[in-house]
Motif scaffolding. Structure first.
Motif, PDB file in Angstrom:
ATOM      1  N   GLN A   1      51.267 -17.619  -0.031  1.00 56.64           N
ATOM      2  CA  GLN A   1      52.497 -18.020   0.992  1.00 56.64           C
ATOM      3  C   GLN A   1      52.771 -19.634   0.927  1.00 56.64           C
ATOM      4  OE1 GLN A   1      52.287 -17.438   5.304  1.00 56.64           O
ATOM      5  NE2 GLN A   1      54.623 -16.709   5.040  1.00 56.64           N
ATOM      6  N   GLU A  18      49.151 -21.058   0.477  1.00 57.19           N
ATOM      7  CA  GLU A  18      47.983 -20.614   1.192  1.00 57.19           C
ATOM      8  C   GLU A  18      47.626 -19.177   0.716  1.00 57.19           C
ATOM      9  OE1 GLU A  18      47.855 -20.031   5.628  1.00 57.19           O
ATOM     10  OE2 GLU A  18      46.158 -19.116   5.640  1.00 57.19           O
ATOM     11  N   ALA A  19      46.228 -18.983   0.196  1.00 52.74           N
ATOM     12  CA  ALA A  19      45.934 -17.631  -0.183  1.00 52.74           C
ATOM     13  C   ALA A  19      45.318 -16.703   0.938  1.00 52.74           C
ATOM     14  CB  ALA A  19      44.473 -17.826  -1.110  1.00 52.74           C
ATOM     15  N   LEU A  20      45.975 -15.568   0.799  1.00 53.24           N
ATOM     16  CA  LEU A  20      45.873 -14.500   1.897  1.00 53.24           C
ATOM     17  C   LEU A  20      45.271 -13.184   1.188  1.00 53.24           C
ATOM     18  CD1 LEU A  20      49.187 -15.631   3.877  1.00 53.24           C
ATOM     19  CD2 LEU A  20      46.743 -15.904   4.679  1.00 53.24           C
ATOM     20  N   ARG A  39      44.479  -9.369   0.618  1.00 54.81           N
ATOM     21  CA  ARG A  39      45.223  -8.078   0.860  1.00 54.81           C
ATOM     22  C   ARG A  39      44.036  -6.791   0.234  1.00 54.81           C
ATOM     23  NH1 ARG A  39      47.477 -10.905   3.639  1.00 54.81           N
ATOM     24  NH2 ARG A  39      49.528 -11.008   3.877  1.00 54.81           N
ATOM     25  N   ALA A  50      46.765  -5.153   5.344  1.00 52.21           N
ATOM     26  CA  ALA A  50      46.816  -6.581   5.895  1.00 52.21           C
ATOM     27  C   ALA A  50      45.401  -6.925   6.435  1.00 52.21           C
ATOM     28  CB  ALA A  50      47.736  -6.735   6.587  1.00 52.21           C
ATOM     29  N   ILE A  93      32.392 -10.268   4.591  1.00 53.16           N
ATOM     30  CA  ILE A  93      33.294 -11.120   4.531  1.00 53.16           C
ATOM     31  C   ILE A  93      32.989 -12.327   3.587  1.00 53.16           C
ATOM     32  CG2 ILE A  93      32.670 -12.625   6.633  1.00 53.16           C
ATOM     33  CD1 ILE A  93      36.210 -12.299   5.552  1.00 53.16           C
ATOM     34  N   SER A 114      35.795 -17.794   6.749  1.00 52.66           N
ATOM     35  CA  SER A 114      35.413 -17.348   8.141  1.00 52.66           C
ATOM     36  C   SER A 114      33.899 -18.164   8.412  1.00 52.66           C
ATOM     37  CB  SER A 114      35.046 -15.929   7.580  1.00 52.66           C
ATOM     38  OG  SER A 114      33.694 -15.785   7.396  1.00 52.66           O
ATOM     39  N   THR A 161      39.337 -21.326  11.671  1.00 54.80           N
ATOM     40  CA  THR A 161      40.001 -21.121  12.924  1.00 54.80           C
ATOM     41  C   THR A 161      39.328 -22.137  14.055  1.00 54.80           C
ATOM     42  OG1 THR A 161      38.882 -19.202  13.553  1.00 54.80           O
ATOM     43  CG2 THR A 161      40.653 -18.876  12.233  1.00 54.80           C
ATOM     44  N   ASP A 172      42.578 -24.076  11.704  1.00 55.85           N
ATOM     45  CA  ASP A 172      43.885 -22.977  11.772  1.00 55.85           C
ATOM     46  C   ASP A 172      44.132 -22.447  13.294  1.00 55.85           C
ATOM     47  OD1 ASP A 172      45.644 -21.152  10.633  1.00 55.85           O
ATOM     48  OD2 ASP A 172      44.354 -20.225   9.431  1.00 55.85           O
ATOM     49  N   ASP A 173      45.280 -21.818  13.291  1.00 55.22           N
ATOM     50  CA  ASP A 173      45.466 -21.200  14.623  1.00 55.22           C
ATOM     51  C   ASP A 173      45.316 -22.244  15.663  1.00 55.22           C
ATOM     52  OD1 ASP A 173      45.891 -19.179  12.914  1.00 55.22           O
ATOM     53  OD2 ASP A 173      44.066 -18.007  13.754  1.00 55.22           O
ATOM     54  N   GLY A 188      54.477 -19.558  10.789  1.00 62.50           N
ATOM     55  CA  GLY A 188      55.244 -18.617  11.421  1.00 62.50           C
ATOM     56  C   GLY A 188      56.637 -19.042  11.746  1.00 62.50           C
ATOM     57  N   ILE A 189      57.143 -19.766  10.784  1.00 63.91           N
ATOM     58  CA  ILE A 189      58.540 -20.201  11.024  1.00 63.91           C
ATOM     59  C   ILE A 189      59.377 -19.050  10.703  1.00 63.91           C
ATOM     60  CG2 ILE A 189      60.412 -21.954  10.572  1.00 63.91           C
ATOM     61  CD1 ILE A 189      58.102 -23.966   9.886  1.00 63.91           C
ATOM     62  N   PRO A 192      54.203 -13.921   2.183  1.00 68.29           N
ATOM     63  CA  PRO A 192      53.306 -13.958   1.389  1.00 68.29           C
ATOM     64  C   PRO A 192      53.492 -13.174  -0.053  1.00 68.29           C
ATOM     65  CG  PRO A 192      52.231 -13.648   3.350  1.00 68.29           C
ATOM     66  CD  PRO A 192      53.828 -13.375   3.604  1.00 68.29           C
TER      67      PRO A 192
HETATM   68  P1  C2E Z   1      46.142 -17.314   9.000  1.00 62.91           P
HETATM   69  O1  C2E Z   1      45.519 -18.118   8.224  1.00 62.91           O
HETATM   70  O2  C2E Z   1      46.854 -17.983  10.276  1.00 62.91           O
HETATM   71  O3  C2E Z   1      47.414 -16.908   8.078  1.00 62.91           O
HETATM   72  C1  C2E Z   1      48.632 -17.030   8.671  1.00 62.91           C
HETATM   73  C2  C2E Z   1      49.031 -15.409   8.777  1.00 62.91           C
HETATM   74  O4  C2E Z   1      50.462 -15.474   9.285  1.00 62.91           O
HETATM   75  C3  C2E Z   1      49.372 -14.465   7.589  1.00 62.91           C
HETATM   76  O5  C2E Z   1      49.027 -13.274   8.068  1.00 62.91           O
HETATM   77  C4  C2E Z   1      50.585 -14.780   7.198  1.00 62.91           C
HETATM   78  O6  C2E Z   1      50.955 -13.321   6.416  1.00 62.91           O
HETATM   79  C5  C2E Z   1      51.500 -14.556   8.714  1.00 62.91           C
HETATM   80  N1  C2E Z   1      52.544 -15.177   8.678  1.00 62.91           N
HETATM   81  C6  C2E Z   1      53.137 -16.230   7.769  1.00 62.91           C
HETATM   82  N2  C2E Z   1      54.210 -16.603   8.268  1.00 62.91           N
HETATM   83  C7  C2E Z   1      54.800 -15.595   9.124  1.00 62.91           C
HETATM   84  C8  C2E Z   1      55.856 -15.395   9.840  1.00 62.91           C
HETATM   85  O7  C2E Z   1      56.997 -16.102   9.795  1.00 62.91           O
HETATM   86  N3  C2E Z   1      55.913 -14.306  10.749  1.00 62.91           N
HETATM   87  C9  C2E Z   1      54.754 -13.570  11.039  1.00 62.91           C
HETATM   88  N4  C2E Z   1      54.870 -12.512  11.962  1.00 62.91           N
HETATM   89  N5  C2E Z   1      53.807 -13.789  10.257  1.00 62.91           N
HETATM   90  C10 C2E Z   1      53.542 -14.676   9.621  1.00 62.91           C
HETATM   91  P2  C2E Z   1      47.762 -12.377   7.401  1.00 62.91           P
HETATM   92  O8  C2E Z   1      48.002 -12.570   5.782  1.00 62.91           O
HETATM   93  O9  C2E Z   1      47.927 -11.082   7.881  1.00 62.91           O
HETATM   94  O10 C2E Z   1      46.495 -12.939   7.603  1.00 62.91           O
HETATM   95  C11 C2E Z   1      46.090 -12.942   9.045  1.00 62.91           C
HETATM   96  C12 C2E Z   1      44.737 -13.737   9.149  1.00 62.91           C
HETATM   97  O11 C2E Z   1      43.982 -13.095   8.417  1.00 62.91           O
HETATM   98  C13 C2E Z   1      45.083 -15.066   8.639  1.00 62.91           C
HETATM   99  O12 C2E Z   1      45.506 -15.983   9.530  1.00 62.91           O
HETATM  100  C14 C2E Z   1      43.456 -15.706   8.569  1.00 62.91           C
HETATM  101  O13 C2E Z   1      42.758 -16.032   9.589  1.00 62.91           O
HETATM  102  C15 C2E Z   1      42.994 -14.160   7.916  1.00 62.91           C
HETATM  103  N6  C2E Z   1      42.861 -14.327   6.468  1.00 62.91           N
HETATM  104  C16 C2E Z   1      43.729 -13.962   5.656  1.00 62.91           C
HETATM  105  N7  C2E Z   1      42.936 -14.076   4.402  1.00 62.91           N
HETATM  106  C17 C2E Z   1      41.748 -14.436   4.684  1.00 62.91           C
HETATM  107  C18 C2E Z   1      40.758 -14.933   3.657  1.00 62.91           C
HETATM  108  O14 C2E Z   1      40.850 -14.520   2.578  1.00 62.91           O
HETATM  109  N8  C2E Z   1      39.642 -15.230   4.312  1.00 62.91           N
HETATM  110  C19 C2E Z   1      39.494 -15.084   5.575  1.00 62.91           C
HETATM  111  N9  C2E Z   1      38.248 -15.493   6.143  1.00 62.91           N
HETATM  112  N10 C2E Z   1      40.453 -14.736   6.305  1.00 62.91           N
HETATM  113  C20 C2E Z   1      41.728 -14.591   5.943  1.00 62.91           C
END
Ligand code: C2E
Ligand code: MG
Ligand code: MG
Length: 592
Positions: A354, A368-370, A372, A382, A396, A431, A463, A491-492, A549-550, A575
């Motif tokens: 994203q 940002e790598a997320l 799946r 997710a 993890i 994590s 976080t 984060d967060d 989350g804009i 993303p």
């Molecule tokens: P995060 O790091 O705070 O990532 C942002 C999350 O908000 C992502 O959810 C993203 O898809 C979502 N997001 C971004 N823009 C918006 C928006 O406009 N509206 C809404 N409703 N959501 C938005 P995602 O991908 O489901 O990830 C959730 C959390 O999972 C992440 O929060 C992060 O804490 C964790 N995560 C994701 N990938 C990894 C990873 O590779 N390793 C670790 N340890 N944690 C991960």
């Protein structure tokens, strides 16, 4: 000594034959005396032995008994001579051993004897035949008192089935009781019982702060207080440290078990006073009721435990009754864990990206790598669907390192694209389990070296909760990470409880304002104020800010007005999978 006399001079004449005879007679006399002495010694020995000895004729009449035997049975020796040996046996037991002894010659058995006053005691009897020239003439029986040995054996059994600290039943004994109750439930249609597992809330804290011996005394007091409120038929056991189990017999439906749970919790409400110190204790309780078709004690304990975990998750001092939904959840969780392990082997994880956008220019500054998971039957999952289990199981770590390597490789490719003129940054979530790994710094260093990404282009996101959970070790780890020259993002931000004093000690470069504050902007009074405050705080601490989350133009406008540096959200771009992200980087116009 006998001699032959000479007829003439009266002088004894000893022929060699006679001499030999005299010698034999003399030897015989010596032998008799010797035997008599030996017998006396034997009699003395038998008389003073601790073990009882009786000699009876073949009808059971006592011919001889030693003092030990008489005393053991509360008689004087004289009272027993001439009596039938059955006098020594407890009612419905017999001492007569003739037939068996004649058959087996030596007969050993455990039996019950009686004293003169009617009390009984366990004995070990060994009977043996006394042979005369024409066959058996008497029976000798030795008698050992087994009371002490039985007591010791009982003690051993008790020890094996009880908890030494509280004296309550232990798990083994509880399982025995459960088996019995399960048996009864099988036989009796309407019979219901319940297992309650009770765990003291925050016991570790008490133990750590007031000491283990204090903790032990508290456990004993808790056990005593709870025990007093149980019915005599209920079993009460200590399963481990601060965990107790109650088997509540014969209850009327779930409500009966709930009542027991409430009573227990009510009892704990009054403070405990130990060494003059007042402590308040609460407990969480998980309940399994026998109506669920259980066949094994373990199943009941397992389900009560699941319910306990549920109760704990709800908060302190609550109880929860196991239901089949809970079981289903547990099964699903277990399945998920198995699937997750397999997913690693089968390479089912994907990295999505994203964009992170500079709010003033609209340029994409980083990705940002997320993670799946492309689940073979459930489709694209997710993080919320699997990350908690991955955390809990430690998987993890492996997943996280994979994401980091994958994303570093991808970012290097993007950095060499023509349309990306500035150094694109990469944000990767770490994590707590990852960044507290002792070799975390080395691993990250290696991945950077192998993939060729510049350390200063890597942003590691952790976080606020993960960092603040145990702030001191986190601080040490973060300082080491910082030494790699990477950037650290919190984060967060706003969802945890970062204390300001800590925040300025942490080598954090950027705060990521949690989505929940951005969502509330323009709708909830005060939300913008919070963001304004965070921005001011960040400025003072020399940190940058990214708003997460804009989703709307209004949010973006307001954030720009507040002079927030960077933003990320579905308003710009969701993303994307790698190919789509590449296309996006190649084709997109400035985003604001
Ligand atoms: P995060 O790091 O705070 O990532 C942002 C999350 O908000 C992502 O959810 C993203 O898809 C979502 N997001 C971004 N823009 C918006 C928006 O406009 N509206 C809404 N409703 N959501 C938005 P995602 O991908 O489901 O990830 C959730 C959390 O999972 C992440 O929060 C992060 O804490 C964790 N995560 C994701 N990938 C990894 C990873 O590779 N390793 C670790 N340890 N944690 C991960
Ligand atoms: Mg993140
Ligand atoms: Mg976040």
């Amino acid at each position: 000594m006998p001699a032959t006399h000479d007829a003439q001079d009266g002088k004894a004449i000893e022929t060699p034959a006679m001499q030999e005879l005299f010698e034999k007679l003399e030897d015989a006399e010596k032998g008799r005396q010797h035997a008599e002495k030996a017998l006396k010694r034997l009699e003395r020995a038998v008389d003073t032995m601790h073990i009882g000895v009786t000699i009876t004729d073949l009808d059971g009449t006592i011919l001889y008994t030693n003092p030990a035997d008489a005393t053991m049975h509360g008689y004087a020796v004289e009272e027993l001579i001439g009596e039938n040996v059955d006098l020594l046996a407890a009612p419905e037991h017999s001492r007569l051993a003739v037939e068996q002894v004649l058959r087996v010659r030596v007969w050993e058995r455990e039996a019950v004897d009686a004293r003169k006053d009617g009390t009984t005691f366990p004995v070990l009897l060994i009977s043996d035949v006394v042979e005369g020239p024409d066959g058996p003439v008497a029976i000798v029986t030795t008698c050992g008192n087994l009371t002490e040995r039985r007591r010791a054996e009982q003690q051993l059994i008790d020890d094996a089935l009880h908890d030494p600290l509280t004296g309550l039943a232990n798990r083994a004994l509880l399982i025995h009781h459960l088996e019995r109750s399960l048996g009864r439930a099988r036989r009796q249609k309407n019979y219901l019982f319940a297992v309650l597992i009770l765990n003291i809330d925050r016991f570790q804290v008490i133990n750590d702060s007031l000491g283990h011996s204090f903790g032990d005394r508290l456990l004993v007091s808790v056990a005593r207080r709870l025990h007093a409120c149980l019915r005599p038929t209920d079993a009460f056991a200590r399963l481990s440290g601060d965990e107790f189990a109650i088997l509540a017999e014969d209850i009327s439906k779930e409500i009966g078990a709930t009542r027991v749970a409430n009573r227990m919790r009510g009892l704990l409400a009054a403070p405990f006073i130990i060494d003059g110190q007042e402590v308040f204790v609460s407990a969480s309780i998980g309940i399994a009721v026998s109506s669920n078709g259980y066949t094994q004690p373990d199943q009941l304990l397992r389900d009560a435990n699941l319910a306990l975990r549920r109760a704990k998750a709800r908060g302190e001092s609550s109880h929860e009754i196991f239901d089949t939904v809970m079981h289903q959840n547990a099964v699903t969780l277990l399945q998920l864990e198995t699937d997750l392990r397999r997913a690693l082997e089968r390479r089912e994880f994907r990295t999505f990206y994203q964009p992170i956008v500079a709010l003033d220019t609209g340029r994409v500054t980083g990705m940002e790598a997320l993670v799946r998971w492309e689940h073979p039957s459930r489709g694209l999952l997710a993080p919320k669907d699997f990350l908690a289990v991955a955390e809990e199981t430690g998987l993890i770590q492996e997943i996280g390192w994979w994401v980091l390597r994958e994303a570093c490789t991808q970012t290097c490719k993007w950095q060499s694209m023509e349309s990306v003129s500035h150094p694109l940054t990469l944000s990767v979530n770490l994590s707590r389990k990852q960044f507290t790994q002792p070799d975390a710094v080395k691993r990250i260093g290696n991945i950077l070296k192998e993939t060729g990404l510049d350390a200063e282009n890597l942003m590691l996101e952790m976080t606020e909760t993960a960092i603040m959970n145990d702030a001191e070790p986190a601080l040490r780890m973060l300082s080491q990470l910082k030494a790699l020259n990477v950037q650290l993002h919190m984060d967060d931000f706003g969802t945890g409880y970062a204390s300001l004093s800590f925040l300025h000690r942490f080598p954090i470069d950027t705060l990521k304002i949690d989505r929940s504050f951005v969502v509330d902007m323009g709708t909830r009074p005060g939300a913008s104020e919070i963001i304004r405050t965070i921005l001011a705080l960040a400025k003072n601490l020399n940190m940058r800010v990214i708003a997460e989350g804009i989703e709307t133009k209004e949010q973006l406008t307001e954030l720009k007005d507040l002079e927030c540096d960077l933003g990320q959200g579905n308003y710009f771009c969701r993303p994307l999978e790698p190919a789509a992200a590449t296309a996006f980087l190649r084709d997109h116009p400035p985003l604001v």
